[in-house]
Design an enzyme around this catalytic site. Structure first.
Site, mmCIF file in Angstrom:
data_model
loop_
_atom_site.group_PDB
_atom_site.id
_atom_site.type_symbol
_atom_site.label_atom_id
_atom_site.label_comp_id
_atom_site.label_asym_id
_atom_site.label_seq_id
_atom_site.Cartn_x
_atom_site.Cartn_y
_atom_site.Cartn_z
ATOM 1 N N HIS A 8 39.582 21.931 33.762
ATOM 2 C CA HIS A 8 40.991 21.289 34.257
ATOM 3 C C HIS A 8 39.531 19.808 34.918
ATOM 4 C CE1 HIS A 8 43.789 23.685 35.300
ATOM 5 N NE2 HIS A 8 42.374 24.644 35.463
ATOM 6 N N ASP B 112 46.906 27.654 30.168
ATOM 7 C CA ASP B 112 46.519 27.759 30.945
ATOM 8 C C ASP B 112 47.835 29.060 31.926
ATOM 9 O OD1 ASP B 112 45.778 28.065 34.287
ATOM 10 O OD2 ASP B 112 45.591 25.871 34.065
#
Ligand code: ZN
Length: 431
Positions: free
Chosen positions: A270, A321
């Site tokens: 991220h 994810d």
């Protein structure tokens, strides 16, 4: 041995026409170019060939809540209210359930053009929180799902010990994730044994986040990777940045660079919220930014400073994810469109697909079609830019992984069985 011919293929050396590939023992053993379309029926002919995309960041089990958390449950929904819902569902996923869900997710990844997955695996203990006799019982089910589908696996057992900064005790919902350092060492050893039964699997490590790991634990974890990839969630949410500032006086990425030897062994997942100097440090470090644009949009995380990062030589890969939608093309499209909307420009990142192949480093492998490399190849029915920007339906035709054709005509060779298993499980879970 098998032979594939492509009208055009994206090799490590760039685009070439009339590409004839020879595959043996899972690898590319010879490449010829400018070869006319062969008449020999034993040579498979295809339109466009590209290297398989690495998927840097997956929590396979979260595929089970895809589409189930898209209604507001409170005045203001957030990442944290989503996490509560995810924790509730996770309480019903034992070893058999995990294997079925992961196999479905990995099948869909292959069909989308992903050929290797980094599984950030933290569901370690039984549904009652008790440890299994084999500490890698659950990790073994991830390995079994990779084996059933044929996807390449970089298993990243997660170290998770605390509910928040300052070594906060874990909550009951987190009981299945928790280890001390000795327990984690045993998990790692057992995970390496499980992974050894696959062709070319690797085992790295994943300190979950600065919230879940103390500074002392992080220092102890780094050598446990034995040089394999180290992944960490970082600066995904503003609250995490605020908590980190409150506890340490530093922002998460800044803190990490000041306290850990960040280099090309690392993947920062991220890294959404960075100041200019943090972006510069990450770009210079040799580490990979693991970007998950679909999940980051779905959870309302924010937008990664990709333009500034790339200008400074930063490298990235993409990850699915939460697996709310599994699509390599859509991850790349959303990454670019986020930048276009923020900067009001076009083609901000440019040559996206090739850039995202850099992510292979974070899975401990090389990417690209070249002699000696694993035969991880995707064939498309259209040009690469149409695949990324102009296809509502997937133009992925065939996918070879380690030389074996796992997807044909857009469908995984075991699609019917894996989907039937998954549907049976969903009936049980939602009954
Ligand atoms: Zn994650």
């Amino acid at each position: 041995m098998s032979t594939l011919w492509f009208e055009k293929a994206l090799l490590k050396s760039g685009w070439q026409s009339g590409v004839l590939l020879t595959l043996a023992d899972g690898r590319v053993t010879a490449i010829e170019t400018d070869v006319p379309s062969p008449k020999d029926a034993s040579v498979e002919r295809h339109a466009i060939g590209i290297p398989g995309m690495p998927n840097l960041h997956s929590h396979a089990f979260q595929r089970v809540i895809a589409g189930l958390t898209e209604r507001r449950t409170s005045e203001q929904d957030s990442f944290w209210s989503w996490r509560e819902q995810m924790y509730k569902f996770q309480a019903r996923i034992g070893p058999d359930e995990l294997q079925t869900i992961a196999a479905l997710a990995y099948m869909e990844m292959l069909e989308a053009g992903f050929t290797r997955v980094g599984e950030f695996h933290y569901l370690h203990h039984g549904v009652d929180g008790r440890t299994f006799a084999d500490p890698a019982e659950m990790a073994g089910r991830i390995v079994a799902a990779a084996e059933a589908t044929g996807i390449g696996l970089t298993l990243l057992p997660v170290f998770y010990a605390h509910a928040g900064f300052g070594g906060l005790a874990p909550t009951p919902g987190q009981a299945r994730f928790i280890h001390d350092l000795d327990g984690f060492q045993r998990l790692l050893e057992a995970s390496r044994e499980q992974a050894a039964r696959l062709d070319d699997a690797l085992v790295g490590i994943a300190p979950h986040s600065l919230r879940a790991v103390t500074p002392e634990e992080l220092t102890a974890l780094v050598p446990m990777a034995q040089g394999a990839p180290i992944h960490i969630h970082i600066a995904e949410q503003v609250k995490e940045v605020e908590d980190c500032l409150a506890h340490t006086g530093r922002r998460p990425v800044e803190w990490l660079f000041d306290h850990a030897p960040i280099n090309d062994q690392w993947c920062l997942v991220h890294a959404t919220h960075m100041m200019a100097d943090e972006t510069a440090r990450l770009a210079r470090s040799g580490a990979i930014a693991g970007l998950c644009p679909i999940t980051e949009a779905n959870l309302g995380d924010g937008v990664f400073p990709a333009r500034d990062y790339l200008k400074q030589g930063g490298r990235f890969g993409i990850g699915s994810d939460s697996n709310v939608l599994i699509s390599a093309a859509e991850e790349l499209r959303l990454l670019e469109y986020g930048q276009r909307l923020v900067h009001r420009e076009r083609n901000v990142l440019d040559n996206l697909y090739v850039r995202a192949l850099d992510g292979a480093q974070a899975l401990g492998v090389e990417s690209g079609i070249a002699v000696g490399q694993p035969a991880d190849i995707v064939s498309l029915d259209c040009e690469l830019d149409s695949f990324v920007f102009a296809s509502a339906r997937s133009p992925v035709d065939c996918v070879w992984r380690h030389g074996r054709k796992q997807v044909s005509g857009g469908r995984h060779v075991k699609r019917d069985t894996l989907l039937a298993d998954y549907r049976r499980l969903m009936q049980k879970l939602t009954a």
